[in-house]
Design a protein around this motif. Structure first.
Motif, PDB file in Angstrom:
ATOM      1  N   THR A 190     -76.384 -37.573 -79.573  1.00 50.12           N
ATOM      2  CA  THR A 190     -76.070 -38.070 -78.239  1.00 50.12           C
ATOM      3  C   THR A 190     -77.350 -38.549 -77.562  1.00 50.12           C
ATOM      4  OG1 THR A 190     -76.274 -35.870 -77.256  1.00 50.12           O
ATOM      5  CG2 THR A 190     -74.069 -36.560 -77.939  1.00 50.12           C
ATOM      6  N   CYS A 215     -78.737 -40.052 -73.618  1.00 53.64           N
ATOM      7  CA  CYS A 215     -78.405 -40.229 -72.214  1.00 53.64           C
ATOM      8  C   CYS A 215     -79.405 -41.196 -71.594  1.00 53.64           C
ATOM      9  CB  CYS A 215     -78.431 -38.882 -71.496  1.00 53.64           C
ATOM     10  SG  CYS A 215     -77.754 -38.959 -69.834  1.00 53.64           S
ATOM     11  N   ALA A 275     -73.951 -42.269 -71.308  1.00 51.30           N
ATOM     12  CA  ALA A 275     -74.167 -41.451 -72.497  1.00 51.30           C
ATOM     13  C   ALA A 275     -73.678 -42.225 -73.713  1.00 51.30           C
ATOM     14  CB  ALA A 275     -73.423 -40.130 -72.382  1.00 51.30           C
ATOM     15  N   LEU A 298     -75.134 -32.221 -74.644  1.00 52.51           N
ATOM     16  CA  LEU A 298     -75.952 -33.128 -73.857  1.00 52.51           C
ATOM     17  C   LEU A 298     -76.109 -32.492 -72.482  1.00 52.51           C
ATOM     18  CD1 LEU A 298     -77.362 -35.849 -73.660  1.00 52.51           C
ATOM     19  CD2 LEU A 298     -75.202 -36.822 -72.906  1.00 52.51           C
TER      20      LEU A 298
END
Length: 144
Positions: A21, A23, A36, A129
């Protein structure tokens, strides 16, 4: 990815299934939209079957359940077959609220990726995340 972005690798079990992930920022304040990116990768040498993205929890520090303003629909979470060296990605968005800031802690999005190996073994990778929430000083704390 923009400067200041945060990349979080999954905690894989070594079977080739990886969850990653990213961001757009490591922290945000009220009103900011975060973006994201979620990726499932097959970094192994075998075909994976029944590959799926599994949303586990998305909440702020008060454990209030949150919802992305854009997130893949149920049908898009199931990938099916992934050949070695391939990946699948999604983009999600969320706007930080006053309640998130008042909760006094981070926003956490917990995800998992699941698949079945050619031997029939179930494999899984998980990733959290974590977005720190900050008060900008200009925000209207009571929403008025």
């Amino acid at each position: 990815m923009p400067d200041g972005s945060l990349v979080v690798p999954g905690r894989g079990d070594g079977h080739g299934l990886k969850l990653l992930t990213c961001c757009s920022t490591a922290s945000a304040s009220q009103g900011e939209q975060i973006i994201a990116s979620i990726y499932i990768l097959n970094v192994g040498l075998e075909v994976l079957q029944d590959v799926r993205l599994v949303p586990r929890q998305f909440s702020n520090a008060d454990m209030t359940e949150l919802a992305y303003s854009s997130f893949p629909c149920e049908e898009e979470l199931s990938i099916g077959t992934m050949l070695p060296g391939t990946h699948r990605g999604w983009i999600c968005r969320y706007q930080v609220t006053a309640a998130d800031v008042l909760s006094g802690g981070p926003i956490i999005s917990s995800l998992a990726a699941t698949a079945i190996t050619s031997d029939g073994d179930a494999v899984r990778d998980e990733c959290d995340l974590i977005l720190e929430v900050r008060w900008s000083g200009d925000d209207d704390w009571d929403g008025n």
